[in-house]
Design a protein around this motif. Sequence first.
Motif, PDB file in Angstrom:
ATOM      1  N   GLU A   1     -36.416  -3.790  -1.819  1.00  0.00           N
ATOM      2  CA  GLU A   1     -35.369  -3.400  -0.875  1.00  0.00           C
ATOM      3  C   GLU A   1     -34.789  -2.038  -1.214  1.00  0.00           C
ATOM      4  O   GLU A   1     -34.440  -1.252  -0.320  1.00  0.00           O
ATOM      5  CB  GLU A   1     -34.259  -4.451  -0.862  1.00  0.00           C
ATOM      6  CG  GLU A   1     -34.586  -5.686  -0.041  1.00  0.00           C
ATOM      7  CD  GLU A   1     -34.815  -5.362   1.430  1.00  0.00           C
ATOM      8  OE1 GLU A   1     -34.014  -4.595   2.001  1.00  0.00           O
ATOM      9  OE2 GLU A   1     -35.807  -5.857   1.989  1.00  0.00           O
ATOM     10  N   LEU A   2     -34.686  -1.730  -2.512  1.00  0.00           N
ATOM     11  CA  LEU A   2     -34.208  -0.409  -2.903  1.00  0.00           C
ATOM     12  C   LEU A   2     -35.126   0.685  -2.385  1.00  0.00           C
ATOM     13  O   LEU A   2     -34.679   1.747  -1.944  1.00  0.00           O
ATOM     14  CB  LEU A   2     -34.105  -0.317  -4.439  1.00  0.00           C
ATOM     15  CG  LEU A   2     -33.044  -1.171  -5.123  1.00  0.00           C
ATOM     16  CD1 LEU A   2     -33.169  -1.028  -6.638  1.00  0.00           C
ATOM     17  CD2 LEU A   2     -31.640  -0.775  -4.668  1.00  0.00           C
ATOM     18  N   VAL A   3     -36.436   0.416  -2.434  1.00  0.00           N
ATOM     19  CA  VAL A   3     -37.421   1.397  -1.948  1.00  0.00           C
ATOM     20  C   VAL A   3     -37.300   1.583  -0.450  1.00  0.00           C
ATOM     21  O   VAL A   3     -37.168   2.706   0.056  1.00  0.00           O
ATOM     22  CB  VAL A   3     -38.852   0.948  -2.317  1.00  0.00           C
ATOM     23  CG1 VAL A   3     -39.882   1.896  -1.689  1.00  0.00           C
ATOM     24  CG2 VAL A   3     -39.027   0.891  -3.828  1.00  0.00           C
ATOM     25  N   TRP A   4     -37.342   0.461   0.279  1.00  0.00           N
ATOM     26  CA  TRP A   4     -37.365   0.562   1.746  1.00  0.00           C
ATOM     27  C   TRP A   4     -36.044   1.077   2.298  1.00  0.00           C
ATOM     28  O   TRP A   4     -36.034   1.838   3.264  1.00  0.00           O
ATOM     29  CB  TRP A   4     -37.730  -0.792   2.357  1.00  0.00           C
ATOM     30  CG  TRP A   4     -38.954  -1.413   1.771  1.00  0.00           C
ATOM     31  CD1 TRP A   4     -39.095  -2.703   1.340  1.00  0.00           C
ATOM     32  CD2 TRP A   4     -40.227  -0.791   1.523  1.00  0.00           C
ATOM     33  NE1 TRP A   4     -40.355  -2.918   0.845  1.00  0.00           N
ATOM     34  CE2 TRP A   4     -41.070  -1.768   0.946  1.00  0.00           C
ATOM     35  CE3 TRP A   4     -40.729   0.492   1.732  1.00  0.00           C
ATOM     36  CZ2 TRP A   4     -42.382  -1.497   0.573  1.00  0.00           C
ATOM     37  CZ3 TRP A   4     -42.045   0.769   1.356  1.00  0.00           C
ATOM     38  CH2 TRP A   4     -42.847  -0.209   0.791  1.00  0.00           C
ATOM     39  N   ASP A   5     -34.940   0.683   1.678  1.00  0.00           N
ATOM     40  CA  ASP A   5     -33.637   1.194   2.127  1.00  0.00           C
ATOM     41  C   ASP A   5     -33.536   2.702   1.897  1.00  0.00           C
ATOM     42  O   ASP A   5     -32.984   3.433   2.730  1.00  0.00           O
ATOM     43  CB  ASP A   5     -32.495   0.482   1.400  1.00  0.00           C
ATOM     44  CG  ASP A   5     -32.255  -0.926   1.921  1.00  0.00           C
ATOM     45  OD1 ASP A   5     -32.818  -1.266   2.978  1.00  0.00           O
ATOM     46  OD2 ASP A   5     -31.514  -1.686   1.256  1.00  0.00           O
ATOM     47  N   ALA A   6     -34.065   3.161   0.766  1.00  0.00           N
ATOM     48  CA  ALA A   6     -34.033   4.596   0.491  1.00  0.00           C
ATOM     49  C   ALA A   6     -34.815   5.355   1.549  1.00  0.00           C
ATOM     50  O   ALA A   6     -34.349   6.378   2.074  1.00  0.00           O
ATOM     51  CB  ALA A   6     -34.600   4.876  -0.900  1.00  0.00           C
ATOM     52  N   LEU A   7     -36.001   4.857   1.891  1.00  0.00           N
ATOM     53  CA  LEU A   7     -36.821   5.562   2.884  1.00  0.00           C
ATOM     54  C   LEU A   7     -36.190   5.475   4.272  1.00  0.00           C
ATOM     55  O   LEU A   7     -36.210   6.454   5.032  1.00  0.00           O
ATOM     56  CB  LEU A   7     -38.233   4.982   2.901  1.00  0.00           C
ATOM     57  CG  LEU A   7     -39.026   5.096   1.593  1.00  0.00           C
ATOM     58  CD1 LEU A   7     -40.467   4.679   1.805  1.00  0.00           C
ATOM     59  CD2 LEU A   7     -38.956   6.502   1.019  1.00  0.00           C
ATOM     60  N   LYS A   8     -35.631   4.313   4.604  1.00  0.00           N
ATOM     61  CA  LYS A   8     -35.008   4.171   5.919  1.00  0.00           C
ATOM     62  C   LYS A   8     -33.859   5.158   6.092  1.00  0.00           C
ATOM     63  O   LYS A   8     -33.624   5.696   7.179  1.00  0.00           O
ATOM     64  CB  LYS A   8     -34.511   2.742   6.114  1.00  0.00           C
ATOM     65  CG  LYS A   8     -33.944   2.485   7.500  1.00  0.00           C
ATOM     66  CD  LYS A   8     -33.450   1.055   7.637  1.00  0.00           C
ATOM     67  CE  LYS A   8     -34.588   0.068   7.495  1.00  0.00           C
ATOM     68  NZ  LYS A   8     -34.136  -1.337   7.720  1.00  0.00           N
ATOM     69  N   ASN A   9     -33.157   5.415   4.988  1.00  0.00           N
ATOM     70  CA  ASN A   9     -32.027   6.352   5.032  1.00  0.00           C
ATOM     71  C   ASN A   9     -32.420   7.751   4.573  1.00  0.00           C
ATOM     72  O   ASN A   9     -31.544   8.594   4.370  1.00  0.00           O
ATOM     73  CB  ASN A   9     -30.883   5.808   4.175  1.00  0.00           C
ATOM     74  CG  ASN A   9     -30.271   4.553   4.762  1.00  0.00           C
ATOM     75  OD1 ASN A   9     -29.537   4.604   5.743  1.00  0.00           O
ATOM     76  ND2 ASN A   9     -30.581   3.397   4.175  1.00  0.00           N
ATOM     77  N   ASP A  10     -33.732   7.963   4.424  1.00  0.00           N
ATOM     78  CA  ASP A  10     -34.283   9.276   4.084  1.00  0.00           C
ATOM     79  C   ASP A  10     -33.716   9.820   2.775  1.00  0.00           C
ATOM     80  O   ASP A  10     -33.412  11.006   2.651  1.00  0.00           O
ATOM     81  CB  ASP A  10     -34.050  10.272   5.225  1.00  0.00           C
ATOM     82  CG  ASP A  10     -35.056  11.427   5.187  1.00  0.00           C
ATOM     83  OD1 ASP A  10     -36.216  11.171   4.836  1.00  0.00           O
ATOM     84  OD2 ASP A  10     -34.673  12.568   5.486  1.00  0.00           O
ATOM     85  N   ARG A  11     -33.608   8.925   1.788  1.00  0.00           N
ATOM     86  CA  ARG A  11     -33.140   9.320   0.465  1.00  0.00           C
ATOM     87  C   ARG A  11     -34.278   9.192  -0.545  1.00  0.00           C
ATOM     88  O   ARG A  11     -35.246   8.457  -0.315  1.00  0.00           O
ATOM     89  CB  ARG A  11     -31.971   8.434   0.026  1.00  0.00           C
ATOM     90  CG  ARG A  11     -30.731   8.532   0.891  1.00  0.00           C
ATOM     91  CD  ARG A  11     -29.545   7.882   0.186  1.00  0.00           C
ATOM     92  NE  ARG A  11     -29.847   6.515  -0.196  1.00  0.00           N
ATOM     93  CZ  ARG A  11     -29.482   5.433   0.489  1.00  0.00           C
ATOM     94  NH1 ARG A  11     -28.803   5.563   1.626  1.00  0.00           N
ATOM     95  NH2 ARG A  11     -29.783   4.217   0.062  1.00  0.00           N
TER      96      ARG A  11
END
Length: 366
Positions: A334-344
Amino acid sequence: MSAESTPGHRGKGRRRATRDKRHRGLKAAAWTVAGIVVLGGTGAGYVYFKLNGNIESLDIDQALGTDRPERVDNGSENILVLGSDTRSGGNEKLGGGADDGSARSDTAMVVHVHEGHRKASVVSLPRDTVVDRPECTDTDGGTHPAASGVMLNSAYATGGAACAVKTVESITDLRVDHYLEVDFTGFQKLIDELGGVEVTTGEDIDDPDSHLELEAGTHRLDGEQALGLVRTRHGVGDGSDLGRIQLQQAFVKALVRQVEEVGVLTHPKKLYNLADTATKAVTTDSDLGSVNSLMSFAAGLENITPTNMHMITMPVRYDPADGNRVLPLEERSELVWDALKNDRPIPESATRDTAAGEAKGVIDAG
């Protein structure tokens, strides 16, 4: 595959102009699409229509409909890149299996291009990950039921590209904006057209399953040997798919280095041959299904360089019930996908102390 390899020397192509250097970024994004970015400069007329006719594209958006993650309007893009094992045609010999009509995604990567298109994050998805596959519709209109506790690459085997995209979107909750696929035969030919790729192995590799035998040292791999390298798993590390992914990620860097040195843009015939091979090798989503679209796509990535690409493997742990399978680490993922979803940027904590495969360092990535 020959068990021998010849020590190589790096090519001595002239350093290209600044504009050409910027094209290296797409080549680093995934080895499967390395040849596409050299399509620029091939001209119009016969050459254009010949290359355009080579490209196979699929209307994945039509197949998946509207029940998908929303597009994130922040200037970023997500590309699903697959290396396919069709077990048919020219791939039967390369896949190491009979022509039984099956198909698998042998390699899967989510390439996230960040806003501004100056950096990218690449997440390798282990094919042996145990997932819940959603119901999906393939590009021929066939419907395939959901299944629980199956391997990730069963999605492609079941319903092709559309089901692979559906499954990845289900796992990540990321909208897949583009799809790129290359098969074994196409990958091998691309490497041969480039004149091989030089790698340095830190230890011997001997894997009868992938027909690869290399002594420790420096080698210039032809297409067949390079294919063996990115597919080997039993000859390195702990014999897992995770070790193979580490080799694939290291090979990307070696491939980028090779493309920098070959200087294909200074040789028109090599440029055409490579473009012809690349367009025959790839299958794309319909939005990328033309030479013009691919050139525009590549131009949008030209500022990405290998130094600002972050490559990781999806956080997983070994399945205690089957050592040949891995299970997603939900909170880390989730840390990975949330980062990409928020472009971080992907946080380091996401991949700390996760299963890795123990093959790191087998290849000197330069």
